[in-house]
Design an enzyme around this catalytic site. Structure first.
Site, PDB file in Angstrom:
ATOM      1  N   ASP A  23      95.235  73.548  93.542  1.00 22.16           N
ATOM      2  CA  ASP A  23      94.928  72.845  94.784  1.00 22.16           C
ATOM      3  C   ASP A  23      95.948  71.762  95.118  1.00 22.16           C
ATOM      4  O   ASP A  23      96.822  71.431  94.310  1.00 22.16           O
ATOM      5  CB  ASP A  23      93.505  72.262  94.735  1.00 22.16           C
ATOM      6  CG  ASP A  23      93.183  71.587  93.391  1.00 22.16           C
ATOM      7  OD1 ASP A  23      94.127  71.273  92.636  1.00 22.16           O
ATOM      8  OD2 ASP A  23      92.002  71.379  93.114  1.00 22.16           O
ATOM      9  N   GLU A  53      83.693  72.793  96.492  1.00 23.84           N
ATOM     10  CA  GLU A  53      82.656  71.770  96.424  1.00 23.84           C
ATOM     11  C   GLU A  53      81.259  72.400  96.417  1.00 23.84           C
ATOM     12  O   GLU A  53      81.077  73.520  96.924  1.00 23.84           O
ATOM     13  CB  GLU A  53      82.780  70.843  97.639  1.00 23.84           C
ATOM     14  CG  GLU A  53      84.095  70.086  97.732  1.00 23.84           C
ATOM     15  CD  GLU A  53      84.120  68.826  96.863  1.00 23.84           C
ATOM     16  OE1 GLU A  53      83.595  68.850  95.729  1.00 23.84           O
ATOM     17  OE2 GLU A  53      84.681  67.818  97.319  1.00 23.84           O
ATOM     18  N   ASP A 108      80.298  66.610  90.021  1.00 24.07           N
ATOM     19  CA  ASP A 108      79.272  67.349  90.757  1.00 24.07           C
ATOM     20  C   ASP A 108      79.349  68.853  90.487  1.00 24.07           C
ATOM     21  O   ASP A 108      78.711  69.645  91.171  1.00 24.07           O
ATOM     22  CB  ASP A 108      79.445  67.090  92.260  1.00 24.07           C
ATOM     23  CG  ASP A 108      80.843  67.462  92.751  1.00 24.07           C
ATOM     24  OD1 ASP A 108      81.642  67.998  91.948  1.00 24.07           O
ATOM     25  OD2 ASP A 108      81.137  67.232  93.937  1.00 24.07           O
ATOM     26  N   HIS A 130      82.135  70.737  90.689  1.00 19.49           N
ATOM     27  CA  HIS A 130      83.152  71.511  91.421  1.00 19.49           C
ATOM     28  C   HIS A 130      84.250  71.990  90.474  1.00 19.49           C
ATOM     29  O   HIS A 130      84.490  71.403  89.420  1.00 19.49           O
ATOM     30  CB  HIS A 130      83.716  70.720  92.614  1.00 19.49           C
ATOM     31  CG  HIS A 130      84.608  69.571  92.290  1.00 19.49           C
ATOM     32  ND1 HIS A 130      84.515  68.334  92.892  1.00 19.49           N
ATOM     33  CD2 HIS A 130      85.643  69.447  91.415  1.00 19.49           C
ATOM     34  CE1 HIS A 130      85.439  67.526  92.425  1.00 19.49           C
ATOM     35  NE2 HIS A 130      86.137  68.165  91.520  1.00 19.49           N
TER      36      HIS A 130
HETATM   37  P1  PGA Z   1      89.355  64.850  86.398  1.00 14.10           P
HETATM   38  O1  PGA Z   1      89.049  65.826  87.596  1.00 14.10           O
HETATM   39  O2  PGA Z   1      90.051  65.651  85.350  1.00 14.10           O
HETATM   40  O3  PGA Z   1      90.251  63.798  86.970  1.00 14.10           O
HETATM   41  O4  PGA Z   1      88.047  64.316  85.930  1.00 14.10           O
HETATM   42  C1  PGA Z   1      88.477  67.074  87.352  1.00 14.10           C
HETATM   43  C2  PGA Z   1      88.120  67.729  88.650  1.00 14.10           C
HETATM   44  O5  PGA Z   1      87.735  67.035  89.611  1.00 14.10           O
HETATM   45  O6  PGA Z   1      88.205  68.963  88.728  1.00 14.10           O
END
Ligand code: PGA
Length: 240
Positions: A67, A142, A135, A137
């Site tokens: 992404d 999302e 959450d 995702h």
């Molecule tokens: P993070 O993000 O490794 O910074 O916790 C993970 C994500 O949002 O997929």
């Protein structure tokens, strides 16, 4: 889904690097799907060390990232292209032209993601590295009423913007839209390596592993993939 629990972040990251090292040594021209965020930083640091000290060769690899933020280019410190360049690509002997990240500056983001879908079809991934959001995702897919099937332009939830503001000077600077691989391409990877650390991810990990498969927890779809390995630390795993 297999789960391995390590006592801390460092040991989890070293174990992840061992798996990627094995993949790269067995198949030097492998296609790797890569992720950004705090979680894989320890993994990327160890891959840099393996290149410098143990002759791990990245020159034939191809990488495809999950992404990117809409509106951010490679020079913006908040962009995922910038993150990948800093954390990994500049640390190893990878051919920069074989590293793919969606173009956050594309004139037509929808068209960019249609092209990215075709690119992912053309370059099937041997292994996909994933992190998980609080959450549930994965990439920027999302929680929603249905799964985001294809590569798409995502409207970020407030909770995701709040979670990611630590990479920016203020919450207002976090773009509200992002380019993201969809569930179909994530599941297309032959193997999936999911990394989860920290107490803040306890609920997301539990929902992914033991909850129903639901678009409200996008990572739960990984229960349907035949080859998922979850590496986590004790803090994240404490409710499993
Ligand atoms: P993070 O993000 O490794 O910074 O916790 C993970 C994500 O949002 O997929």
């Amino acid at each position: 889904m297999k789960i391995q629990i390590y006592d801390n972040y460092e040991h989890m990251s070293l174990a992840a690097a061992k798996l990627l090292e094995a993949q790269i040594r067995l198949k030097p021209n492998a296609v790797l799907g890569l992720a950004t965020g705090s979680t894989p930083i320890g993994l990327y640091q160890e891959l840099g060390r393996l290149y410098r000290e143990e002759n791990l060769d990245f020159s034939e690899l191809t990488t495809i990232n999950l992404d990117e933020y809409v509106g951010l280019g490679p020079d913006h410190p908040g962009s995922y292209r910038y993150f990948m360049d800093q954390q990994l690509f500049s640390q190893v002997n990878i051919d920069y032209d074989s590293t793919y990240v969606p173009n956050g500056l594309a004139d037509d983001p929808e068209e960019e993601m249609a092209d990215y879908e075709a690119l992912c079809d053309y370059l099937p991934r041997d292994l996909q590295v994933l992190g998980i959001g609080h959450d549930g995702h994965i990439a920027f897919c999302e929680p929603d009423d249905s799964f985001a099937t294809y590569c798409h332009v995502a409207e970020l939830l407030d909770s995701t913007i709040a979670a990611n503001k630590r990479f920016f000077r203020s919450k207002e600077e976090v773009p509200a839209r992002a380019l993201s691989m969809g569930i179909k391409q994530i599941l297309n990877a032959k193997k999936i390596l999911m990394l989860v650390n920290g107490e803040a991810k306890t609920a997301a990990l539990k929902a992914m592993v033991t909850g129903p498969v639901t678009p409200k927890v996008p990572a739960s779809i990984l229960q349907l993939h035949p080859d998922v390995l979850v590496l986590c630390d004790e803090a994240a795993a404490k409710e499993l």
